[in-house]
Design an enzyme around this catalytic site. Structure first.
Site, PDB file in Angstrom:
ATOM      1  N   ALA A 103      -5.939   6.970  -6.012  1.00 39.20           N
ATOM      2  CA  ALA A 103      -6.310   8.315  -6.364  1.00 39.20           C
ATOM      3  C   ALA A 103      -4.875   8.850  -6.519  1.00 39.20           C
ATOM      4  CB  ALA A 103      -6.997   8.850  -5.535  1.00 39.20           C
ATOM      5  N   GLY A 153      -7.796   3.776  -4.384  1.00 39.74           N
ATOM      6  CA  GLY A 153      -8.860   3.962  -5.349  1.00 39.74           C
ATOM      7  C   GLY A 153      -8.821   2.987  -6.311  1.00 39.74           C
ATOM      8  N   GLU A 205     -10.825   0.388  -4.909  1.00 39.18           N
ATOM      9  CA  GLU A 205     -12.208   0.807  -4.948  1.00 39.18           C
ATOM     10  C   GLU A 205     -13.087   0.757  -6.327  1.00 39.18           C
ATOM     11  OE1 GLU A 205     -11.014   4.362  -2.795  1.00 39.18           O
ATOM     12  OE2 GLU A 205     -12.909   3.790  -1.449  1.00 39.18           O
ATOM     13  N   GLU A 224      -4.447   3.831   2.301  1.00 47.97           N
ATOM     14  CA  GLU A 224      -4.852   5.208   2.846  1.00 47.97           C
ATOM     15  C   GLU A 224      -4.486   5.526   4.166  1.00 47.97           C
ATOM     16  OE1 GLU A 224      -7.006   3.015   1.025  1.00 47.97           O
ATOM     17  OE2 GLU A 224      -8.161   4.187  -0.321  1.00 47.97           O
TER      18      GLU A 224
HETATM   19  C1  3H9 Z   1      -6.460   6.822  -2.308  1.00 46.62           C
HETATM   20  O1  3H9 Z   1      -6.484   6.140  -3.440  1.00 46.62           O
HETATM   21  C2  3H9 Z   1      -7.692   7.881  -1.883  1.00 46.62           C
HETATM   22  C3  3H9 Z   1      -8.945   6.978  -2.486  1.00 46.62           C
HETATM   23  O2  3H9 Z   1      -9.449   6.038  -1.354  1.00 46.62           O
HETATM   24  C4  3H9 Z   1     -10.078   8.015  -2.189  1.00 46.62           C
HETATM   25  C5  3H9 Z   1     -10.050   9.334  -3.187  1.00 46.62           C
HETATM   26  C6  3H9 Z   1     -11.132  10.093  -3.190  1.00 46.62           C
HETATM   27  N1  3H9 Z   1      -0.622   9.236  -6.665  1.00 46.62           N
HETATM   28  O3  3H9 Z   1       6.580   3.940  -5.264  1.00 46.62           O
HETATM   29  P1  3H9 Z   1       7.537   3.990  -6.651  1.00 46.62           P
HETATM   30  C7  3H9 Z   1       4.320   7.799  -8.264  1.00 46.62           C
HETATM   31  S1  3H9 Z   1      -5.071   7.476  -1.683  1.00 46.62           S
HETATM   32  C8  3H9 Z   1       0.585   9.752  -7.487  1.00 46.62           C
HETATM   33  O4  3H9 Z   1       8.652   4.563  -6.910  1.00 46.62           O
HETATM   34  P2  3H9 Z   1       7.177   1.289  -7.161  1.00 46.62           P
HETATM   35  C9  3H9 Z   1       5.525   8.092  -7.251  1.00 46.62           C
HETATM   36  O5  3H9 Z   1       5.441   9.077  -6.755  1.00 46.62           O
HETATM   37  C10 3H9 Z   1      -3.633   6.452  -2.660  1.00 46.62           C
HETATM   38  N2  3H9 Z   1       1.783   9.534  -7.802  1.00 46.62           N
HETATM   39  O6  3H9 Z   1       7.130   2.863  -7.657  1.00 46.62           O
HETATM   40  C11 3H9 Z   1       6.703   7.733  -8.410  1.00 46.62           C
HETATM   41  O7  3H9 Z   1       6.879   9.015  -8.942  1.00 46.62           O
HETATM   42  P3  3H9 Z   1       8.340   9.615  -9.446  1.00 46.62           P
HETATM   43  C12 3H9 Z   1      -3.763   5.047  -2.267  1.00 46.62           C
HETATM   44  C13 3H9 Z   1       2.007   8.294  -7.291  1.00 46.62           C
HETATM   45  O8  3H9 Z   1       7.203   0.636  -8.520  1.00 46.62           O
HETATM   46  C14 3H9 Z   1       6.172   6.758  -9.422  1.00 46.62           C
HETATM   47  O9  3H9 Z   1       4.818   7.035  -9.372  1.00 46.62           O
HETATM   48  N3  3H9 Z   1      -2.615   4.446  -2.883  1.00 46.62           N
HETATM   49  C15 3H9 Z   1       1.188   7.234  -6.580  1.00 46.62           C
HETATM   50  O10 3H9 Z   1       8.287   0.983  -6.156  1.00 46.62           O
HETATM   51  C16 3H9 Z   1       6.554   5.359  -9.106  1.00 46.62           C
HETATM   52  O11 3H9 Z   1       6.478   4.939  -7.900  1.00 46.62           O
HETATM   53  C17 3H9 Z   1      -1.106   4.407  -2.434  1.00 46.62           C
HETATM   54  O12 3H9 Z   1      -1.092   4.539  -1.349  1.00 46.62           O
HETATM   55  C18 3H9 Z   1      -0.170   7.808  -6.427  1.00 46.62           C
HETATM   56  N4  3H9 Z   1      -1.123   7.146  -5.817  1.00 46.62           N
HETATM   57  O13 3H9 Z   1       5.873   1.063  -6.483  1.00 46.62           O
HETATM   58  C19 3H9 Z   1      -0.444   3.430  -3.228  1.00 46.62           C
HETATM   59  N5  3H9 Z   1       1.664   6.254  -6.635  1.00 46.62           N
HETATM   60  O14 3H9 Z   1       8.689   8.483 -10.454  1.00 46.62           O
HETATM   61  C20 3H9 Z   1       0.839   4.379  -3.274  1.00 46.62           C
HETATM   62  C21 3H9 Z   1       2.955   6.077  -7.119  1.00 46.62           C
HETATM   63  O15 3H9 Z   1       7.914  10.797 -10.016  1.00 46.62           O
HETATM   64  N6  3H9 Z   1       1.691   3.790  -4.404  1.00 46.62           N
HETATM   65  N7  3H9 Z   1       3.180   7.435  -7.383  1.00 46.62           N
HETATM   66  O16 3H9 Z   1       9.452   9.392  -8.327  1.00 46.62           O
HETATM   67  C22 3H9 Z   1       2.502   2.735  -3.873  1.00 46.62           C
HETATM   68  O17 3H9 Z   1       2.555   2.123  -3.284  1.00 46.62           O
HETATM   69  C23 3H9 Z   1       3.822   2.565  -5.131  1.00 46.62           C
HETATM   70  O18 3H9 Z   1       3.986   3.549  -5.955  1.00 46.62           O
HETATM   71  C24 3H9 Z   1       3.577   1.379  -6.095  1.00 46.62           C
HETATM   72  C25 3H9 Z   1       4.604   1.243  -7.124  1.00 46.62           C
HETATM   73  C26 3H9 Z   1       3.552  -0.009  -5.011  1.00 46.62           C
HETATM   74  C27 3H9 Z   1       2.154   1.370  -6.665  1.00 46.62           C
END
Ligand code: 3H9
Length: 697
Positions: free
Chosen positions: A63, A102, A105, A125
């Site tokens: 999400a 998400g 999911e 999460e």
């Molecule tokens: C969820 O899903 C809840 C659901 O169960 C229910 C819903 C109802 N959202 O980390 P990076 C941005 S909760 C918004 O440097 P990498 C990040 O801020 C979510 N933005 O890259 C950055 O922005 P900027 C569960 C996001 O290659 C850019 O993307 N998911 C999100 O080192 C690059 O990120 C997680 O917790 C997001 N979800 O790593 C996963 N994700 O360029 C969270 C990233 O402006 N994400 N951004 O600084 C990660 O673990 C890592 O970003 C990922 C890539 C491994 C994907």
């Protein structure tokens, strides 16, 4: 703005290509477009199967976390996924890169799951203080059972394709192009007359009544400080005992409860704060080789971090025995990571081979980056930088790992101060994620951008800070440590202070940290500090312990004694006696000090000091301070850092307590800084102040 998805046709198979950079997070725009696409393709008689694929390096990172601070806007993710699962033709998820939260999911709502070898799938999460709120807690157990679901969701760690295939989360592995592989499989499914396979149509697997109770009982005590882990178990239990729709509703309620919690707000704030300002990629210089000077614990740790990230490293130490010990430490640590399964044996061997040793500084003439981690002495470091300035190639970036010395004085000795900055690693450098990048007066944009880029490349969090004694972290640490030292004299004990702060959530109490780091280290640093407060009580207890040779764990005695076979810390009556004698000599009256006072004095002193260094421009933002404290000093992440915590408590309440301590203790340490005082007066927050500055207000 480009469309967040495209529909491509491959014969009778339609491919929905999500294209919402940077990571295909399921923001409102993407959800809306996806719902429209699903409805259109489901009713299109020429489409026989659908493939869902993510453009770029990831399937879907989850999400959109930035939306959780506002009310959710329809279509909600769980409604969208219910519609996706309802499709009347097979839907294949083409998984690669991150399929997280998400995103995982969404994969579960598809009918079939294909994946390539770079997949990282999971439910992080919990690390955001949340639970999978879009059906994951209801669908996943139907596919992989209870134990794997509990593990994946309460642990939060993503798994790779092998594990995902082994537990049945992935049906088919694809070598090569995931889109082409998924389309080919979709065709096979159509040819074989395969029907949509909806997890919601499966019954939940059997679960004994004890299963969830036992899982709760086995959760570490720290998990209970946070709402999310317990709520995840509640949501899974609801999936075992209620029909699909009711379990989904319950998960949604629990998700909302978590989303509104202060813990989740703090963790979400840190998620973005840790990613900080964007990297200045255009200015960063290319770095493929590095020299590390000093093969001690710090130098070896830095070499390990660089080498495991793929850089060629020359580790330099003038003493052959230190060099040999450093190289041995590098090899054994990296090989240990392979034994623990954190990297493959082949990758470990390659990383070890990237590090070579030398006794000669001249061998650094061609490297792109030098990180000096020599003895903490200004004359020694200035001497080294004078040599480096001469011998290193133009454009090489020169960094010092000093934690207390003046970066400008070191830079000046090099004769090329624009190429010099600080790179303050935390010990153990191969484990701790924080690096303070210290901006010297003359550090160039290229120098700072290069150090930020290298820090990110080695998997660490870099925060750029100004040059002052102790930079941001250690400068604030003095305020925190000062209060605990004063409270020792005033009648508290090392264990009472550590217990109160550990209960608050600090990873370790300050006295235990002192013993771990070595009380002699702090003692030496304070002696070299010209502007230390003119107060005989200042770090009096620590100084006396160090003078008595009680250096902490390494000498078996410090604030505690460590003489059991397990070397566990034990209270030491001799220390209490010493503290009493010091208090008497200084005329400090002793009394009982409540845990609440211990926490308030240590934590509010931090917030006030943080406000001071913000005013002075040493820290660029309250978020930078919070990132430093949560990643370098064990501040509880679920409280967001000292500045976020002060905002959460309310600055007016913080000031009220400070005024009380000012009345009791005198103004020396308790006068609120003008920034803190003015924010409290107008019911402001540090976060609001920062946002105002960013908007030029
Ligand atoms: C969820 O899903 C809840 C659901 O169960 C229910 C819903 C109802 N959202 O980390 P990076 C941005 S909760 C918004 O440097 P990498 C990040 O801020 C979510 N933005 O890259 C950055 O922005 P900027 C569960 C996001 O290659 C850019 O993307 N998911 C999100 O080192 C690059 O990120 C997680 O917790 C997001 N979800 O790593 C996963 N994700 O360029 C969270 C990233 O402006 N994400 N951004 O600084 C990660 O673990 C890592 O970003 C990922 C890539 C491994 C994907």
């Amino acid at each position: 703005m480009n469309a967040p998805l495209a529909i491509e046709r491959d014969g009778s198979v339609a491919v929905i290509m999500l294209d919402h950079p940077p990571v295909n997070a399921l923001a409102h725009r993407l959800r809306t477009a996806l719902l429209t696409a699903i409805e259109r393709l489901d009713s299109d008689p020429t489409v026989q199967a659908i493939v869902l694929h993510g453009a770029g390096r990831n399937f879907i990172a989850g999400a959109d976390i930035s939306e959780f601070d506002q009310p959710a806007q329809p279509p909600l993710l769980n409604e969208l996924l219910f519609r996706l699962e309802s499709c009347n033709k097979p839907v294949v998820a083409a998984l690669h890169g991150a399929a997280l939260g998400g995103g995982a999911e969404t994969a579960l709502a598809c009918h079939y799951r294909a994946a390539t070898s770079d997949l990282k799938i999971g439910f992080p999460e919990v690390t955001l203080g949340l639970l999978p709120g879009a059906g994951g807690t209801v669908r996943l157990p139907r596919l992989v059972g209870w134990k794997a679901s509990l593990e994946l969701m309460t642990g939060g760690k993503p798994i790779d394709v092998d594990r995902a295939t082994a537990i049945g989360l992935v049906d088919r592995r694809i070598d090569g192009d995931v889109r082409a592989g998924a389309v080919a499989w979709a065709r096979e499914l159509v040819a074989g007359g395969a029907l949509p396979r909806r997890l919601r149509d499966l019954g939940a697997p059997e679960a004994t009544a004890e299963l969830f109770a036992e899982w709760r009982a086995a959760m570490p005590a720290t998990a209970w400080r946070l709402p999310a882990p317990g709520r995840i178990v509640d949501a899974l239990e609801a999936s075992a005992t209620r029909p699909f729709d009711q379990a989904l509703d319950r998960a949604r309620e629990l998700f909302e409860e978590c989303r509104r919690s202060s813990e989740s707000r703090a963790l979400r704030y840190l998620f973005f704060a840790e990613r900080g300002s964007s990297l200045d990629r255009d200015a960063a210089l290319r770095v493929e080789s590095a020299g590390v000077i000093g093969a001690g614990t710090m130098g070896a740790g830095i070499a390990i971090s660089l080498a495991t990230a793929g850089l060629a490293v020359t580790l330099v130490d003038s003493k052959p025995e230190s060099l040999a010990a450093g190289l041995a430490r590098v090899a054994s640590t990296i090989e240990g990571s392979a034994r623990k399964g954190r990297m493959t044996v082949a990758d470990a061997a390659a990383a070890v081979a990237r590090v070579r040793g030398s006794g000669d500084l001249k061998e650094l003439s061609a490297v792109d980056l030098v990180i000096e981690a020599a003895f903490e002495n200004l004359a020694v470091k200035r001497g080294l930088f004078a040599e480096l300035g001469e011998l290193c190639k133009p454009q090489a970036v020169l960094a010092t790992n000093t934690s207390t010395l003046d970066v400008d004085a070191i830079a000046a000795a090099s004769g090329r101060a624009a190429d010099v900055a600080g790179m303050h690693f935390f010990s153990p450098a191969n484990i701790m994620r924080l690096v303070e990048i210290v901006r010297g007066r003359e550090s160039s944009r290229a120098t700072l951008a290069t150090l930020r880029a290298v820090t990110k490349r080695i998997g660490k969090i870099g925060v750029t800070v100004g040059n002052c004694y102790g930079f941001v972290g250690n400068c604030m640490l003095y305020a925190y440590g000062r209060e605990k030292e004063l409270m020792l004299l005033e009648g508290s004990t090392p264990e009472a202070i550590d217990r109160a702060l550990e209960e608050f959530g600090m990873a370790m109490g300050p006295n235990a940290v002192g013993d771990l780091a070595g009380l002699d280290i702090g003692y030496q640093a304070r002696r070299q500090w010209n502007e230390r407060p003119d107060d005989p009580r200042f770090y009096r207890v620590s100084d006396r312990l160090a003078e008595l040779g009680r250096y902490g764990q390494k000498s078996g005695r410090g604030f505690y004694r460590y003489d059991g076979s397990d070397r566990k810390r034990q209270p030491d009556p001799e220390v209490l006696e010493l503290i009493r004698a010091e208090a008497k000599a200084l005329g400090v009256a002793q009394r009982k000090i409540a845990d609440s006072e211990i926490v308030e004095r240590c934590i509010y002193a931090l917030a006030n000091e943080g406000a001071r260094i913000l005013e002075e421009g040493i820290a660029a933002s309250p978020a930078d301070i919070d990132v430093i404290w949560c990643n370098g000093y064990g501040f509880p992440r679920h409280r967001g850092g000292p500045m976020f915590h002060a905002d959460t408590i309310g600055l007016a309440i913080v000031i009220e307590a400070m005024r009380r301590y000012e009345g009791e203790q005198g103004p020396q340490y308790w006068t609120p800084t003008p920034l803190l005082a003015s924010l409290a007066e107008r019911e402001g927050t540090f976060a609001g102040w920062q946002a105002g500055r960013a908007d030029g207000v």
